[in-house]
Write a protein that holds these residues in place. Structure first.
Motif, PDB file in Angstrom:
ATOM      1  N   LYS A  42       0.831  -1.207   0.000  1.00  0.00           N
ATOM      2  CA  LYS A  42       0.000   0.000   0.000  1.00  0.00           C
ATOM      3  C   LYS A  42       0.867   1.259   0.000  1.00  0.00           C
ATOM      4  O   LYS A  42       0.571   2.236  -0.699  1.00  0.00           O
ATOM      5  CB  LYS A  42      -0.920  -0.002   1.214  1.00  0.00           C
ATOM      6  CG  LYS A  42      -2.116  -0.920   1.095  1.00  0.00           C
ATOM      7  CD  LYS A  42      -3.073  -0.407   0.030  1.00  0.00           C
ATOM      8  CE  LYS A  42      -4.330  -1.232  -0.052  1.00  0.00           C
ATOM      9  NZ  LYS A  42      -5.268  -0.753  -1.111  1.00  0.00           N
ATOM     10  N   SER A  43       1.923   1.225   0.774  1.00  0.00           N
ATOM     11  CA  SER A  43       2.808   2.388   0.851  1.00  0.00           C
ATOM     12  C   SER A  43       3.510   2.631  -0.483  1.00  0.00           C
ATOM     13  O   SER A  43       3.676   3.776  -0.912  1.00  0.00           O
ATOM     14  CB  SER A  43       3.837   2.184   1.961  1.00  0.00           C
ATOM     15  OG  SER A  43       4.669   3.307   2.105  1.00  0.00           O
ATOM     16  N   LYS A  46       0.907   4.165  -3.175  1.00  0.00           N
ATOM     17  CA  LYS A  46       0.077   5.322  -2.861  1.00  0.00           C
ATOM     18  C   LYS A  46       0.320   6.478  -3.816  1.00  0.00           C
ATOM     19  O   LYS A  46      -0.618   7.111  -4.322  1.00  0.00           O
ATOM     20  CB  LYS A  46       0.317   5.775  -1.417  1.00  0.00           C
ATOM     21  CG  LYS A  46      -0.601   6.930  -1.017  1.00  0.00           C
ATOM     22  CD  LYS A  46      -0.503   7.236   0.464  1.00  0.00           C
ATOM     23  CE  LYS A  46      -1.476   8.351   0.844  1.00  0.00           C
ATOM     24  NZ  LYS A  46      -1.409   8.678   2.286  1.00  0.00           N
ATOM     25  N   SER A 105      -7.886   6.347   6.139  1.00  0.00           N
ATOM     26  CA  SER A 105      -7.584   5.059   5.510  1.00  0.00           C
ATOM     27  C   SER A 105      -8.374   3.935   6.172  1.00  0.00           C
ATOM     28  O   SER A 105      -8.824   3.000   5.503  1.00  0.00           O
ATOM     29  CB  SER A 105      -6.086   4.766   5.574  1.00  0.00           C
ATOM     30  OG  SER A 105      -5.622   4.739   6.912  1.00  0.00           O
ATOM     31  N   ASN A 113     -11.396  -2.954   0.007  1.00  0.00           N
ATOM     32  CA  ASN A 113     -10.678  -4.221  -0.193  1.00  0.00           C
ATOM     33  C   ASN A 113     -11.635  -5.412  -0.236  1.00  0.00           C
ATOM     34  O   ASN A 113     -11.293  -6.507   0.198  1.00  0.00           O
ATOM     35  CB  ASN A 113      -9.650  -4.422   0.935  1.00  0.00           C
ATOM     36  CG  ASN A 113      -8.546  -3.391   0.914  1.00  0.00           C
ATOM     37  OD1 ASN A 113      -7.625  -3.456   0.100  1.00  0.00           O
ATOM     38  ND2 ASN A 113      -8.639  -2.419   1.811  1.00  0.00           N
ATOM     39  N   LEU A 131      -3.118  -0.650   7.460  1.00  0.00           N
ATOM     40  CA  LEU A 131      -3.221   0.720   6.937  1.00  0.00           C
ATOM     41  C   LEU A 131      -2.710   1.739   7.952  1.00  0.00           C
ATOM     42  O   LEU A 131      -2.140   2.776   7.573  1.00  0.00           O
ATOM     43  CB  LEU A 131      -4.668   1.007   6.546  1.00  0.00           C
ATOM     44  CG  LEU A 131      -5.165   0.202   5.338  1.00  0.00           C
ATOM     45  CD1 LEU A 131      -6.654   0.400   5.134  1.00  0.00           C
ATOM     46  CD2 LEU A 131      -4.394   0.582   4.080  1.00  0.00           C
TER      47      LEU A 131
END
Length: 286
Positions: A42-43, A46, A105, A113, A131
């Motif tokens: 996710k990081s 982004k 988030s 998701n 998250l």
């Protein structure tokens, strides 16, 4: 013999049924590597579509701080009577952004998701926890910039700077609890994701990010002052200011501030975890 009786005869159970709380904790721990890898993914994605990429992790709160300095520090004059206003302001923006981003988030943790939830069987709490971990890692990068600003403004490293570590850990625990709470709420109330930015903006204005609560609320009724002192966002901001800024002294902290900080963190983390777990079997079924 019915299917349910046949399943019971062979010791089969419903895979979507909510496990007992302690069993759920054990399952969550066994998925710790999944949580870490999900947070990394996710990081990494982004800001993958932006030219400056990961620089936006730092630039976004810096630009917010610049806007707040222009409007509140210069035009409205909240900087009057506040020594070291720039470190004061930037610290407040960075620390509140950590909580703000965790909540935003978290509110989309389930609805964003659903394909993953419906395809794989894993503890759903993994998602809001991962998250929040993303936001913590981004904050750690931002803290390097914050320290550089504090040094540039004439602050000298002190032993009190080490207090930043427990402050961040306590705040991370608090943010995780909030993310779990809003994740469950957001899974049922789809409009919550649209409403939450307004709620968070109001919370920010009540948290002393751009002004000194002591100065602005000096003539406020005792109850209002008490509520401002108990505000968890303001508590974590003030503790970080106390750790990093020499002119922000213990006299400006609310009474029993560490007890308040830990109390909020434990209440949010434990309460949020249990609240999320109680609806475990419902996520992704709508």
């Amino acid at each position: 013999m019915s299917p349910s009786e046949l399943a019971a005869l062979h010791g089969l159970t419903d895979s979507s049924a909510r496990p007992h709380l302690l069993d759920y904790v054990r399952r969550l721990w066994s998925h710790r590597h999944f949580i870490n890898e999900f947070a990394k993914a996710k990081s990494a994605t982004k800001y993958s579509g932006a030219r400056l990429g990961d620089l936006w992790h730092v630039m976004t709160p810096l630009l917010n701080a610049a806007v707040y300095y222009l409007i509140f520090g210069l035009l409205i004059g909240t900087s009057r009577g506040v020594p070291d206003f720039i470190p004061f302001l930037v610290t407040g923006v960075f620390i509140f952004t950590f909580t703000q981003s965790s909540v935003l988030s978290g509110v989309r943790a389930i609805t964003g998701n659903l394909s993953l939830i419906r395809a794989l069987h894993f503890p759903r709490a993994s998602l809001p926890i991962a998250l929040t971990l993303v936001q913590l890692r981004q904050l750690l990068v931002s803290m390097l910039v914050l320290v550089a600003i504090v040094l540039a403004m004439g602050q000298v490293p002190q032993w009190s700077w080490l207090l930043a570590v427990p402050v961040l850990l306590i705040q991370a625990l608090f943010n995780t609890g909030l993310a779990l709470i809003v994740a469950r709420l957001g899974s049922k109330i789809t409009d919550l994701a649209q409403l939450m930015p307004f709620v968070l903006r109001t919370w920010m204005y009540a948290s002393g990010v751009m002004y000194s609560i002591d100065h602005m609320a000096a003539s406020a009724p005792p109850l209002v002052h008490l509520l401002l002192d108990l505000n968890p966002a303001a508590v974590y901001i003030d503790l970080m200011r106390f750790a990093l800024i020499d002119s922000f002294t213990a006299a400006q902290l609310p009474p029993h501030v560490w007890a308040i900080a830990v109390g909020w963190a434990l209440a949010a983390a434990i309460g949020g975890f249990v609240y999320f777990w109680m609806a475990e079997e419902q996520y992704g079924r709508d």
